[in-house]
Design a protein around this motif. Sequence first.
Motif, PDB file in Angstrom:
ATOM      1  N   ILE A   1       0.666  -1.124   0.074  1.00 20.53           N
ATOM      2  CA  ILE A   1       0.039   0.027   0.075  1.00 20.53           C
ATOM      3  C   ILE A   1       0.804   1.370   0.058  1.00 20.53           C
ATOM      4  O   ILE A   1       1.922   1.306   0.504  1.00 20.53           O
ATOM      5  CB  ILE A   1      -0.809   0.017   1.114  1.00 20.53           C
ATOM      6  CG1 ILE A   1      -0.082   0.122   2.449  1.00 20.53           C
ATOM      7  CG2 ILE A   1      -2.112  -1.118   1.060  1.00 20.53           C
ATOM      8  CD1 ILE A   1      -0.841   0.473   3.617  1.00 20.53           C
TER       9      ILE A   1
ATOM     10  N   GLN B   1      -3.200   4.565   1.331  1.00 21.10           N
ATOM     11  CA  GLN B   1      -3.792   3.251   1.675  1.00 21.10           C
ATOM     12  C   GLN B   1      -4.308   2.617   0.154  1.00 21.10           C
ATOM     13  O   GLN B   1      -5.250   1.880   0.185  1.00 21.10           O
ATOM     14  CB  GLN B   1      -5.055   3.213   2.521  1.00 21.10           C
ATOM     15  CG  GLN B   1      -4.579   3.678   3.838  1.00 21.10           C
ATOM     16  CD  GLN B   1      -5.678   3.480   5.133  1.00 21.10           C
ATOM     17  OE1 GLN B   1      -6.211   2.616   5.182  1.00 21.10           O
ATOM     18  NE2 GLN B   1      -5.839   4.658   5.614  1.00 21.10           N
TER      19      GLN B   1
ATOM     20  N   THR C   1      -4.112   0.195  -2.720  1.00 24.11           N
ATOM     21  CA  THR C   1      -3.479  -1.003  -3.019  1.00 24.11           C
ATOM     22  C   THR C   1      -2.477  -1.243  -4.294  1.00 24.11           C
ATOM     23  O   THR C   1      -3.305  -0.996  -5.359  1.00 24.11           O
ATOM     24  CB  THR C   1      -4.423  -2.390  -2.972  1.00 24.11           C
ATOM     25  OG1 THR C   1      -5.055  -2.192  -1.553  1.00 24.11           O
ATOM     26  CG2 THR C   1      -3.785  -3.701  -2.993  1.00 24.11           C
TER      27      THR C   1
END
Length: 200
Positions: free
Chosen positions: A106, A110, A112
């Motif tokens: 990440i 945050q 991915t």
Amino acid sequence: MRISRTILLVISQIVLLACAQTHSTKTTSGNYFDKSKQDTLIQGVLIAVTNEEYLQYGAPVAYINERCDTVIPFGKYAYLGTDTLKHFACVIDYSNDGSYGKWLAIDSEQNTLFDIVSFDNGPDYFQEGLVRVKRNGKMGYANQYGQVIIPCRYDFAWWFENGLAKVTLDAEVVKNKYDEHSRVEADEWFYIDKHGNRLD
């Protein structure tokens, strides 16, 4: 002299704020975020902290900035070896029931970036500036900034050695019936260079 320093400081702050403006997010089919060159600029590092006695694999993890503000809160991730988040962190995703989920990379927002390839009971290692990664079950390679620079299209990929990596498009994982080890089998292997070009 003091006025020119003040003017220089104000101009520097304006430039930094202008560079920190947000831009549109690009995702791939598996909700993975593709980092642009702008995303590779470090806007500050984040430090891993835990609410347990030791920061160890599987411990709940949060990431804080230099002012001790929580940027990534507890409850979503477990620790997977990244003490300092510069460009990306390797974490374990918690599922809704509190059990461990996927191993992910990440960024500080945050997003991915990719799934982590496991090697020797931990995240894979960088070899020649690249690390093996996964997206939607396929393997590719990312750089130190978390950018996937060789797309995830291979069933299996080995590390780079002397500028080349051995890969396959169709592999089968065969588990050893006597222990937890497994091996990868494929009818066709070939080499690629660091640009993803196939070498025959």
